[in-house]
Design an enzyme around this catalytic site. Structure first.
Site, PDB file in Angstrom:
ATOM      1  N   HIS A 284       2.042 -17.602 -18.218  1.00 13.67           N
ATOM      2  CA  HIS A 284       2.474 -18.600 -19.197  1.00 13.67           C
ATOM      3  C   HIS A 284       1.746 -19.931 -19.034  1.00 13.67           C
ATOM      4  CE1 HIS A 284       5.677 -15.798 -20.074  1.00 13.67           C
ATOM      5  NE2 HIS A 284       6.080 -15.835 -18.819  1.00 13.67           N
TER       6      HIS A 284
ATOM      7  N   LYS B  37      -6.181   6.609   5.964  1.00 14.79           N
ATOM      8  CA  LYS B  37      -6.649   5.299   6.439  1.00 14.79           C
ATOM      9  C   LYS B  37      -6.675   4.348   5.252  1.00 14.79           C
ATOM     10  CE  LYS B  37      -8.214   3.811  10.480  1.00 14.79           C
ATOM     11  NZ  LYS B  37      -7.431   4.047  11.692  1.00 14.79           N
TER      12      LYS B  37
ATOM     13  N   THR C 214      -6.736   9.585  11.576  1.00 15.93           N
ATOM     14  CA  THR C 214      -7.105   8.589  10.571  1.00 15.93           C
ATOM     15  C   THR C 214      -8.385   7.859  10.992  1.00 15.93           C
ATOM     16  OG1 THR C 214      -5.776   6.769  11.467  1.00 15.93           O
ATOM     17  CG2 THR C 214      -4.681   8.273   9.925  1.00 15.93           C
TER      18      THR C 214
END
Ligand SMILES: O=c1[nH]c(=O)c2[nH]c(=O)[nH]c2[nH]1
EC number: 1.7.3.3
Length: 294
Positions: free
Chosen positions: A253, A12, A57
């Site tokens: 950056h 899960k 699950t």
């Protein structure tokens, strides 16, 4: 359908759990995002369609909350993940290995009028503490800890030169630039850890001391790569139970900007998040296998 079912697992993803421990008027609170994966004797579910014996699950999700309830006193994500993994391999005969990931949201107790609040929390920064634990029926529990979304920046003491210059290169050498990144790091323990909180704090201290240097003068970085290697070595030095350290460092950056009426004077920058450099490495003690980056 003669293909070989080479590997399989099921679990899960991203089950979110809040847990409050009330110690009188003072409350302690964590928010965890938990993912599970079970390796089990379930090949027949893939090849025949029979789900006999499967730990659904949905049951795995329920177990996340059940074991959260069972943790009756404050615990670390490493201790919780170990308890949850053990529960799966002890409870279910067909499960040979449980893999557990936990991320801890960065809730901190708020200060109001200079006092720590009994039950108020806030998130000041998005840095998230993480763990990945493997529990098998046989063999030792394997614990990896780490952090992600830890944004760090310094306005000087960073340069980048000596790289290959050819007809495709536009970037110039620089001895002074902004250095900014969002740190993802994991470190795998190779021996028992007496206190996971202390190990985490030591690793974060190793990272920050190395990245920034002393408060007055800082420390010069010749490149993200060198700083990465130094930070990994600092964790190995400060946390004796760690055998292998992984870092992913995007180079966020800040590009020199020339505002319309003036030239760049180390003051105005175009802040970017994309595209960004991506620098990663794993550093281990002598003889230790690198852990996978997760
Ligand atoms: O520290 C850096 N490492 C790089 O690999 C790189 N590449 C780049 O364009 N700038 C930088 N900076």
């Amino acid at each position: 359908m003669g293909g070989v079912l080479a590997e399989h697992q099921h679990g899960k993803g991203r089950v979110r759990l809040g847990r409050v421990w009330r110690e009188g008027a003072v409350h302690h609170m964590v928010e965890w995002t938990v993912s599970t994966m079970l390796e089990s004797d379930m090949a027949h579910a893939f090849t025949t369609g029979s789900n006999k014996g499967m730990t659904a699950t949905d049951t795995q999700k329920n177990m996340v909350y059940y074991v959260g309830k069972q943790c009756s006193s404050r615990c670390t994500i490493e201790e919780y993940a170990t308890a949850l993994g053990k529960k799966f391999v002890d409870e279910y005969p067909l499960v040979s290995k449980a893999k557990i990931w936990v991320e801890q949201a960065p809730w901190k107790r708020v200060m109001v009028a200079g006092q720590p609040h009994n039950h108020g929390f806030a998130q000041y920064a998005p840095a998230t503490r993480t763990t990945y634990v493997e529990v098998s029926k046989t063999g030792p529990v394997e614990v990896t800890s780490g952090l992600k979304n830890f944004k760090v920046l310094k306005t000087t003491q960073s340069g980048y030169d000596g790289f290959l210059h050819d007809k495709y290169t536009l970037l110039g050498d620089t001895s002074d630039r902004i250095m900014a990144t969002s740190i993802t790091s994991t470190w795998k323990f190779t021996s028992p850890v007496p206190n996971y909180d202390a190990a985490y704090e030591a690793a974060v201290t190793a990272i920050t001391e190395t990245f920034y240097g002393p408060p007055d003068k800082g420390v010069f970085s010749p490149g993200v790569q060198a700083t990465l290697y130094q930070m990994a070595n600092a964790i190995l030095a400060k946390v004796p139970q760690v055998g292998s350290v992984f870092f992913n460092l995007p180079n966020l950056h800040f590009l020199p900007c020339n505002p319309v009426t003036s030239k760049f004077d180390n003051d105005v920058y175009i802040a970017t998040s994309e595209p960004h450099g991506d620098i990663e490495a794993t550093v281990t003690r002598q003889g230790v296998q690198p852990h996978c980056k997760l």
